[in-house]
Write an enzyme that holds these catalytic residues in place. Structure first.
Site, PDB file in Angstrom:
ATOM      1  N   CYS A  26      36.703  73.018  18.636  1.00 34.32           N
ATOM      2  CA  CYS A  26      38.152  73.457  18.465  1.00 34.32           C
ATOM      3  C   CYS A  26      38.911  73.110  19.432  1.00 34.32           C
ATOM      4  O   CYS A  26      38.835  71.781  19.978  1.00 34.32           O
ATOM      5  CB  CYS A  26      37.903  75.025  18.629  1.00 34.32           C
ATOM      6  SG  CYS A  26      37.048  75.543  20.102  1.00 34.32           S
ATOM      7  N   HIS A 544       8.790  77.174  47.938  1.00 36.02           N
ATOM      8  CA  HIS A 544       8.562  77.864  46.943  1.00 36.02           C
ATOM      9  C   HIS A 544       7.856  79.051  46.849  1.00 36.02           C
ATOM     10  O   HIS A 544       7.010  79.316  47.349  1.00 36.02           O
ATOM     11  CB  HIS A 544       7.620  76.769  45.904  1.00 36.02           C
ATOM     12  CG  HIS A 544       7.525  76.846  44.559  1.00 36.02           C
ATOM     13  ND1 HIS A 544       6.774  77.734  44.124  1.00 36.02           N
ATOM     14  CD2 HIS A 544       7.983  76.213  43.434  1.00 36.02           C
ATOM     15  CE1 HIS A 544       6.909  77.744  42.596  1.00 36.02           C
ATOM     16  NE2 HIS A 544       7.518  76.835  42.449  1.00 36.02           N
TER      17      HIS A 544
END
Length: 624
Positions: A26, A544
């Site tokens: 679009c 981590h």
């Protein structure tokens, strides 16, 4: 990254060619119908240079590209099987999703013609209103023809796009549309009320500017054409398929589908106009308030047929003003974010998005700013509702479809123009002020930051190495409080076998991660379970939190920094809920890895068994 490279990256992160079953676009979005949404790497798509946002609606991936969408679409098509272009959704998709995809596929290709004709009509109204051109002049007559043509011949435009959508011959479809607007047919219908074709009564109806009749006709044509192709011998197909298609479909449209489509189309258009004229304030408030959420869901395309029908049949549209009110509120809210955010990269994004929104392209603001921050969407909804109510109260009219506020000005030139300006300005101001009042959490997600190599799971990938010279020895302070263990004791081979580098681990007793040195955040993962840092002296560190905690998808984690942010030793980086993570079945053991450990001569770990954040955790020595 050029257009071709970006198109290739989008294809790869969308699941590859095998996952793509349809491609459209679009004004600002590349729309990809996909087989499996799970194959889409949304977080990695979002950080591609040039991608302003990503949205998944049903089985359609929408990549917001702004003004680059046409170039990227052209570069994308050669990468996939062109026969999949504009394909229908499969039967497993929801009915609503398929319906909206079909509407989008039919109307999106013709919107540029409608926008051009509408803007030209707005300019013509301006010239006439200020008496800059005489209505008797040839110039005025020519401009009238130029601006009316797209609306008068809209059946022809729709015939082509509908045929492409339903995968039948678009040129035969256009020929059928030509029958509906043929001057001789119009003349015959004007002169007689009882026309017949081989005994079939033909209803006296005008199809100029109509919408539904040709869509219904081409939809039926797609089935007839496929059936004829199967039953007619191959040697005769070229001649008989188009011949019989015309002879079968044209009478059915003129006798059945055309009248039904005309009645339904007029009823829809007239029904909305009657509701709007009687309850303008209510209609304006509702549509202006919910419009951004309809765009998020992709449901705003459902308004397009109503707008086209209204413009074609009645010469005006009332919805455009309501949409512009919402767009104006979006511009105000996004500009407020721009003035308030402290994140430099996010400020640049918000500034660009606000400028686009005030011009009339709101997708960058919607998907790049307000949906990420969430609370500004409340301001957008309220501002759009109030502006929509004002536009509805004064029946603000548009001469065509387009965008706004600024780009749509020519569409609104006329007797209600001043109310268009008022409604747009009030929406903008309310969106701006309410965003400042409501506020937002100024922690943009990783996909809004400058790092373009974010991965979902750090267990198998290391942060991108930064080529920085190691300038001195480094003392690394502990980012956590808790029990110190060696990497060999970590129940994960990636860490215990030091595949990612040397380091140490901590079993935390406090759910906080603080900066272990002065430096910069290299990488903050979308799931917030891991963070990559680089000291000013060149040490690269990975923290981590927990094992396999990527599977929590950010739940029980909260980030206090973003990628590329400068940090000082002791700054709070992350918070996490130890009890909830354990309750979910995950080990909270936190490896702390020097990912560029190979550049160091030696790494000395602490001898402490229990450590507090800020204590010395490791010392690293550079090579001579």
């Amino acid at each position: 990254m050029n257009d071709n490279q970006l198109a290739k990256e989008i294809l790869k992160l969308s699941g590859g060619e095998s996952n793509i079953k349809g491609v459209t676009h679009c004004v600002t979005r590349l729309r990809l119908s996909v087989n499996d949404t799970k194959a889409i790497k949304v977080s990695e798509l979002q950080v591609l240079p040039g991608v302003l946002g990503v949205n998944v609606v049903g089985n359609q991936l929408q990549v917001i590209l702004g003004g680059k969408v046409h170039a990227i679409y052209d570069a994308f098509l050669p990468l996939v099987n062109t026969s999949i272009n504009n394909t229908e959704g499969d039967s497993k998709e929801g009915l609503v999703s398929r319906f909206l995809d079909t509407l989008s596929g039919i109307f999106t290709p013709i919107i540029p013609a409608i926008i051009g004709a509408g803007l030209l009509k707005g300019i013509l109204i301006f010239l006439m209103f200020y008496k800059l051109v005489s209505t008797d002049s040839d110039l005025f007559k020519f401009l009238t023809i130029f601006s009316d043509s797209a609306f008068y011949f809209i059946p022809v435009l729709l015939a082509f796009s509908t045929a492409v959508r339903f995968k039948c011959n678009p040129y035969v479809a256009v020929a059928i549309a030509g029958i509906l607007v043929h001057p001789n047919l119009i003349k015959m219908m004007n002169e007689s009320t009882s026309l017949k074709f081989i005994g079939i009564p033909i209803t006296n109806t005008s199809y100029a500017s109509s919408v539904l009749p040709i869509i219904l006709g081409v939809w039926l044509m797609s089935y007839v054409e496929r059936w004829l192709t199967k039953v007619i011998p191959k040697i005769l197909k070229t001649i008989l398929v188009p011949l019989l298609t015309l002879l079968i479909i044209a009478p059915i449209i003129l006798s059945v589908l055309g009248p039904i489509g005309t009645i339904v189309g007029n009823a829809i258009g007239q029904g909305f106009i009657n509701f709007y004229l009687h309850f303008g304030i209510l209609a304006g408030a509702i549509i202006g308030g919910v419009y951004p959420f309809l765009v998020i869901l992709g449901m705003h395309v459902g308004f397009t047929p109503v707008m086209v029908q209204s413009l074609s049949k009645f010469g005006v549209d009332y919805m455009m003003a309501l949409f512009v009110s919402s767009n104006s509120a979006h511009a105000g809210a996004t500009f407020a974010v721009y003035t308030k955010t402290k994140n430099k990269s996010f400020k640049a994004l918000a500034g660009t998005a606000a400028l686009n929104a005030i011009i009339g392209i709101t997708e960058p603001a919607l998907f790049g700013v307000t949906t990420k921050l969430k609370r500004p969407l409340i301001a957008v909804s309220i501002g759009g509702a109030i502006g929509g109510a004002i536009a509805g109260a004064f029946r603000v009219q548009a001469a065509g479809m387009g965008t706004g506020p600024i780009a749509g000005i020519p569409l609104f030139l006329g007797s209600t123009f001043v109310y268009f300006i008022i409604s747009s300005l009030i929406s903008l101001v309310i969106g701006f002020i309410l965003t400042l009042v409501i506020g937002f959490e100024d922690i943009p997600e990783a996909n809004a930051d400058i790092n373009t190599n974010t991965a979902k799971d750090l267990d198998s990938e290391t942060p991108e190495q930064v080529n920085t010279e190691i300038v001195s020895n480094q003392t690394i302070l502990s980012p956590l409080s808790g029990e110190v263990i060696s990497l060999h004791q970590v129940n994960d081979k990636v860490f215990s076998q030091k595949m990612m580098g040397e380091g140490i681990a901590v079993r935390p007793n406090i759910g906080q991660v603080v900066a272990p040195f002065d430096g910069v955040v290299v990488m903050l993962f979308e799931t917030k379970h891991a963070i990559g840092l680089k000291s000013h002296d060149g040490c690269e560190l990975l923290i981590h939190v927990g094992l396999d905690t990527v599977e929590l998808k950010g739940e029980h984690f909260k980030a206090h920094v973003s990628s590329a942010q400068e940090i000082k030793a002791g700054d709070l980086l992350l918070e996490f809920d130890i009890d909830q993570i354990k309750k979910a079945g995950y080990d909270t053991t936190t490896p702390i890895i020097i990912t560029n450990s190979s550049v160091y001569e030696g790494i000395t770990d602490t001898n402490q068994k229990e450590i507090h954040s800020g204590d010395v955790l490791m010392d690293v020595t550079i090579k001579n």
